[in-house]
Scaffold this motif. Sequence first.
Motif, short mmCIF file in Angstrom:
data_model
loop_
_atom_site.label_atom_id
_atom_site.label_comp_id
_atom_site.label_asym_id
_atom_site.label_seq_id
_atom_site.Cartn_x
_atom_site.Cartn_y
_atom_site.Cartn_z
N LEU A 155 -17.23 41.25 35.05
CA LEU A 155 -16.61 39.61 34.14
C LEU A 155 -16.95 38.91 33.46
O LEU A 155 -16.38 38.46 32.26
CB LEU A 155 -15.04 39.46 35.83
CG LEU A 155 -14.81 38.20 35.42
CD1 LEU A 155 -13.17 39.30 34.69
CD2 LEU A 155 -13.38 37.03 36.24
N GLY A 156 -18.03 38.22 33.89
CA GLY A 156 -18.89 36.95 33.75
C GLY A 156 -19.40 37.48 31.97
O GLY A 156 -19.52 36.87 31.35
N ILE A 157 -20.17 38.78 32.43
CA ILE A 157 -20.90 39.50 30.75
C ILE A 157 -19.40 39.38 29.62
O ILE A 157 -19.63 38.58 28.97
CB ILE A 157 -21.34 40.73 31.26
CG1 ILE A 157 -22.61 40.37 32.09
CG2 ILE A 157 -22.26 41.54 30.17
CD1 ILE A 157 -23.01 41.62 31.97
N SER A 158 -18.04 39.67 30.29
CA SER A 158 -17.24 40.11 29.25
C SER A 158 -17.04 38.96 28.89
O SER A 158 -16.52 38.38 28.07
CB SER A 158 -15.88 41.03 29.84
OG SER A 158 -15.70 39.74 30.83
N GLN A 159 -16.64 37.84 29.43
CA GLN A 159 -16.33 36.37 29.47
C GLN A 159 -17.31 35.33 28.70
O GLN A 159 -16.70 35.45 28.05
CB GLN A 159 -14.89 36.09 30.09
CG GLN A 159 -14.27 36.75 30.40
CD GLN A 159 -13.49 35.45 31.96
OE1 GLN A 159 -14.38 35.40 32.48
NE2 GLN A 159 -12.51 36.19 31.83
N VAL A 160 -18.62 35.48 28.98
CA VAL A 160 -19.47 35.01 28.02
C VAL A 160 -19.53 35.23 26.76
O VAL A 160 -19.92 34.39 26.21
CB VAL A 160 -20.72 34.91 29.02
CG1 VAL A 160 -21.73 34.12 28.44
CG2 VAL A 160 -20.49 33.47 30.35
N PHE A 161 -19.79 36.83 26.48
CA PHE A 161 -20.54 37.04 25.89
C PHE A 161 -19.14 38.10 24.67
O PHE A 161 -19.72 38.62 23.54
CB PHE A 161 -20.73 38.25 25.40
CG PHE A 161 -22.82 37.40 26.68
CD1 PHE A 161 -23.53 36.74 25.60
CD2 PHE A 161 -23.17 37.74 27.88
CE1 PHE A 161 -24.78 36.18 26.29
CE2 PHE A 161 -24.32 37.52 28.89
CZ PHE A 161 -24.77 36.76 27.74
N ASN A 162 -17.83 37.97 25.36
CA ASN A 162 -16.96 38.35 24.23
C ASN A 162 -16.88 39.79 24.20
O ASN A 162 -16.75 40.39 22.89
CB ASN A 162 -16.66 37.56 23.47
CG ASN A 162 -15.96 36.06 22.79
OD1 ASN A 162 -15.28 35.75 24.30
ND2 ASN A 162 -16.08 35.69 22.58
#
Lengths: 555, 367
Positions: free
Chosen positions: B296-303
């Motif tokens: 979730l973090g990766i997808s939200q930080v790096f769009n």
Amino acid sequence: MWSKIVSYIPDWTVFMQAAITLLFPIGLYYLYKHLYFYVGSGRSKESGANSQDEHKKADNDGVNQQQAASTVFTQDYDADLAVIRTALGGNSDVHFREFSVKGIQARAALVYVEGMQDEELINQQVLQNLMFAGEMQASEGIYTYMKQNMLPLAQLSDARDLDHLQESVLFGYTALIVEGMREMLLVGFPHGAVRAITEPTSEALLRGPRIGFTEVLSENTSMLRRQGLNKNLEMKMVEVGSEIKKSLVIAYMKNIVNPDLLKEVNERISKIDMDFILESGYVEQLIEDDYLSPFQQTQNTERPDRVIASLLEGRIAILLDGTPFALIVPVTFSMLLQSPEDYYERWFPGTLLRVLRFCAAFLALLAPALYISFISFHPGLIPTQLAISIIEARQGVPFPALIEVLILEISIEILREAGIRLPKPIGPAMGIVGGLIIGDAAVQAGIVSPFLVIVVAVTAISSFSIPMYSAGITLRILRFAGMLFAAVLGMYGTILFFLLICSHLTRLSSFGVPYITPISPFRVSDWKDLFIRAPLSIMKRRPEMLKTQKKNRKS
Amino acid sequence: MFKRTDDKITTSQAAIVLTNSMLGAGILTLPRDLVKAVQTPDAWVSVVLGGVVVFMVIMIMVKLSQQFPGKTVFQYSKRIVGNLPGGVLSSLLILYFIVVAGFEIRVLAEVTLFFLLEGTPIWAIVMPFIWVGTYLVYGGINSIARVFQIVFPISIFILIICFILSSRIFDIHHLRPFMSEGLMPVIRGMKSGILIFTGCEVVMTMTAFMEHPQEAVKGMMVGFCIPLVLYLVTVVMVIGGLSINSVITSTWPTIDLVRSLEISGFFFERFEFPLLVIWLMQMFCNFCSFFFNASLGISQVFNLKIHPVMFALMPVIFICTMIPQRINDVFRLGDSIGYMGVLIFMLLPLLLSIVLLIRKKGLKQNV
């Protein structure tokens, strides 16, 4: 510092394994995606639209000609009759009975298929009345006059056009054509061979109504209606099937059912695109949510009492003409382990039986897997005495536990399949021969151990104790998967298998209702009807999961 | 609407997600780590103190998250401290989640190799575990919460039975003397006491998924108290049952405790088997929670889209799992995760709330 870091960088084998970790699921994912798309594309009208268009273009010319020639009736009696004759004359069992109506001095004809008309009704109510009636003044027009004064029949309908007339006649209606009358009447009701109402064979009960659905839709709906006086039970008729049309009834309680759910069901049924719906199993497979899941997402039943109970909970029933099996949607996992008898008996036995069934389902799913993992991986985890006696009994068995279990499981499955096909008097005998003799002989011959015979027998009996036959099949399929997991990774594999099933179940839903609610999502008030069957006086509310309009069961 | 289109969880689900994210490796490793650090029978006081500290941090995290309804820490950290610093902080948290996920699997693999599958190659244990976990995580937070809801009651049930049975060999003398060497040993044990609550960082993302974020405080409090009590009872029971000397020498003291009781006439003579079963399931929950939060973090930080990120993370986690070479490396990694956890506590919730407070105050003065 640097060398220390380098020393911790794993070998290339680890990277290779990492690559496998990635590639294997990706492969599975694409396989699943393609399969899902491939299976799904043939299901509904929308997704199959492309391929359909081509067919339509090809058929278009032929259809146009036919329609132009057929739809309209002229008022000319001879011409109409000739058209009908050419349309139906190809069938040697279609009869035309011409006579004259005395009252209005007009010619008339009855068209019917031999063996499907109600002979007595036609003779007494139609022919007698029309042939012997006295003079009359047809001021309102022949059609209304005949309908109102000359045909003492409760069921009387019009044929819209020739297509409809043709279909109706061939389905068993008797058509009446009168000179000078534009409309064609369908007088006699189809009168095919029917089966007597018997006790449902797939869901036998000790206590409870002995009545079961039959193949005739109108009888089935009347069975539901006859449950009691009620003005809210609504039944909507829909036609399904493109080549051979069949009627399908969606039944629900108007004041209880959730309107969104009803809309969803209607929508899915209207999307069904199949030339012929042979059984409600067709409907089930064409409207279910996840068609690649081993778990069924509708419940099929032969029992009117079960259907009506579900309707009162806020569910929707789908009845199809020509099959005694009605479908109930939405379904949850716990429903598959319930029997109507739970409610008819007092709540103590009901609760006991329910808990028993959950245990049986657990055994039916995991008993062989547990056997394999205990015997071939962790004999130390079972009591020493037991482990020693099992191992002693297994001494002469030349196979690993998996093969041993597979041999016996597969022969039991074959036996069961054979038992269903065999004629009734031989079936039980076959069971004895297969079960006792093969089991005993296999132990004597040293192919399997006696302990395994117990395990497999318990498993088989457990899977029979599940009230829904189709749910039992699901568990049978999954049992083999569980055995493979156990054979590879022992107890650890069995746990992973259990977690995999849990993950799958939580992702599954039937018409928007999560499959394993009320366990999760957790709904406390629905637990009254899960493992325990609470006393009826406590179950005051309808299941919360169905979001019904009327929450309370009591007035 | 009859069909749910939003991926939200109820308050009770949020509580269970928090509980299952924390209750994991600690059950087996906690007593030894703690006793090693404290060296006196007062180890359980460290758990309480650690619990109090973590509890306060959780409250700060909840309050912070409630300022940004529907936003996870990965999204609001950018809003508070700016794009780049926020991204760096989030990446740190993501890295932490990935390392912890790898660590959890490694501990699981070690225990499985030791007790259940001797001689099996480690990849054969790790790979299917990651795959099954991915299948669950792929379904989103709702599926995860639901599986947790199934696993949680089973775990609690077995754990309580284990505790009740081990009370037969419980000896209160093993827990005495109380505070014989003052508070210092207890303070030394605080680090382990905090380490067991790794996983509470999920609060910062979970609040965003709650149907009723205003009930977050209540839910998280319940979700935190369950593991706190369970850990406390575990430590008390293990020390009371085995005495601190044998706890230090044993690798997995909790299992040794359960092994030392024998119930004759029952299907399992020893209760270590059901304990291992529920522990494995608990580790699965733990892993899924971290895995989900990391992706979730990766997808939200790096769009990025979340599903490809999950696939991409699988080999990363696998390598993370394989990096420690010996079991001692694993324990050292556990220690450094503890320090990292403290660092994350200091950096994220505290720093972010201070910055937020200053900003708000500043705005008021401007007005």
